[in-house]
Scaffold this active site. Structure first.
Site, short mmCIF file in Angstrom:
data_model
loop_
_atom_site.label_atom_id
_atom_site.label_comp_id
_atom_site.label_asym_id
_atom_site.label_seq_id
_atom_site.Cartn_x
_atom_site.Cartn_y
_atom_site.Cartn_z
N CYS A 1 0.81 -1.22 0.00
CA CYS A 1 0.00 0.00 0.00
C CYS A 1 0.84 1.27 0.00
O CYS A 1 0.31 2.35 -0.15
CB CYS A 1 -0.90 0.01 1.24
SG CYS A 1 0.09 -0.03 2.73
N CYS B 1 -1.03 -5.04 7.28
CA CYS B 1 -0.68 -3.78 7.95
C CYS B 1 0.13 -4.05 9.22
O CYS B 1 1.00 -3.25 9.60
CB CYS B 1 -1.93 -3.00 8.33
SG CYS B 1 -3.15 -2.90 7.02
FE1 FES Z 1 -1.17 0.26 4.37
FE2 FES Z 1 -2.59 -0.75 6.25
S1 FES Z 1 -3.27 -0.24 4.26
S2 FES Z 1 -0.51 -0.38 6.27
#
Ligand code: FES
Length: 147
Positions: A33, A103
């Site tokens: 992400c 995450c």
């Molecule tokens: Fe990136 Fe959770 S969506 S760390």
């Protein structure tokens, strides 16, 4: 969707900030992400983690897991800190939704990166610690980091 503990640590994250002249600093990024986390450790001469702070430019689950991870490593020895895996952090938070499991890896990797930095600075080897893959290190300071 989120446990009460996750919501608590997200809304009131513990140990946010920086440690000046930290014993070890680790910065990692989540490839999935693009979120970023930096962890600061203050380790005394006996190898005990006296303080731990973090900054995250990331999602709520990353904030909550970092916050819990800092609580878990404080007062621990380096070897005990290595046992603070993402699984251990998730358990302490009463779980995360499956899509948010990745995450929680940021906190574990950031602790490892900070320990690696500490070991390098002191010319020691920490048994069981592998070189962090995603350590960003100095020179790639990100703008606008918060938390
Ligand atoms: Fe990136 Fe959770 S969506 S760390």
């Amino acid at each position: 969707m989120y446990s009460e503990k996750v919501m608590d640590h997200f809304q009131h994250p513990r140990n946010v900030g920086e440690i000046e002249n930290a014993s070890g600093v680790g910065t990692v990024g989540n490839a999935k992400c693009g979120d970023i986390m930096r962890m600061y450790l203050d380790i005394d001469d006996n190898g005990v983690i006296q303080d731990c702070k973090f900054k995250t430019f990331g999602c709520g689950a990353a904030v909550a897991t970092s916050s819990m991870a800092t609580e878990l490593v404080k007062g621990k020895t380096i070897q005990q800190a290595l046992e603070v895996t993402n699984k251990a952090v998730m358990e302490a938070l009463d779980g995360l939704p499956p899509v948010k499991v990745h995450c929680s890896l940021l906190a574990e990797e950031a602790i490892h990166a900070a320990l690696w930095d500490y070991a390098e600075k002191h010319g020691i080897k920490i048994e069981g610690l592998k070189k962090p893959k995603s350590d960003i290190h100095e020179g790639e300071e990100e703008e606008g980091e918060d938390y």
